[in-house]
Design a protein around this motif. Structure first.
Motif, PDB file in Angstrom:
ATOM      1  N   GLY A 104      19.455 -62.418 -54.548  1.00  0.00           N
ATOM      2  CA  GLY A 104      18.594 -61.245 -54.414  1.00  0.00           C
ATOM      3  C   GLY A 104      17.815 -60.971 -55.686  1.00  0.00           C
ATOM      4  O   GLY A 104      16.605 -60.726 -55.653  1.00  0.00           O
ATOM      5  N   LYS A 105      18.501 -61.061 -56.821  1.00  0.00           N
ATOM      6  CA  LYS A 105      17.839 -60.876 -58.118  1.00  0.00           C
ATOM      7  C   LYS A 105      16.801 -61.965 -58.350  1.00  0.00           C
ATOM      8  O   LYS A 105      15.698 -61.703 -58.831  1.00  0.00           O
ATOM      9  CB  LYS A 105      18.876 -60.891 -59.249  1.00  0.00           C
ATOM     10  N   GLN A 117      24.068 -61.363 -54.179  1.00  0.00           N
ATOM     11  CA  GLN A 117      23.309 -60.525 -55.111  1.00  0.00           C
ATOM     12  C   GLN A 117      22.518 -61.340 -56.122  1.00  0.00           C
ATOM     13  O   GLN A 117      21.418 -60.953 -56.509  1.00  0.00           O
ATOM     14  CB  GLN A 117      24.247 -59.564 -55.840  1.00  0.00           C
TER      15      GLN A 117
END
Length: 77
Positions: A40-41, A37
């Motif tokens: 992803g950010k 994640q």
């Protein structure tokens, strides 16, 4: 030259980009944004996009598998 790709395991264009790198002996770092994640950010901050692949070559951000742009950024003919 630093080459990074933000990808997912199910993305066909991600696989095409990685195959292209391998065919041209380009070393790259692969970030699986389906599992990571934080990466992803980071990808969204760099590209403004949620879609993959996002490819970063040095400071240049390329969204999608754009072969002409990749060839130019990598210095390939």
């Amino acid at each position: 030259m630093k080459v990074e790709i933000y990808s997912t395991p199910t993305c066909p264009y991600c696989h095409k980009a990685k195959d292209y790198f391998k065919a041209n002996n380009i070393e790259y770092t692969d970030y699986n944004v389906a599992e990571d994640q934080e990466k992803g950010k980071e990808m969204v901050v760099k590209s403004g996009q949620m879609g993959v692949p996002v490819i970063v070559i040095d400071e240049q951000v390329i969204v999608g598998f754009d072969k002409p742009k990749l060839a130019e950024a990598l210095g390939l003919k």
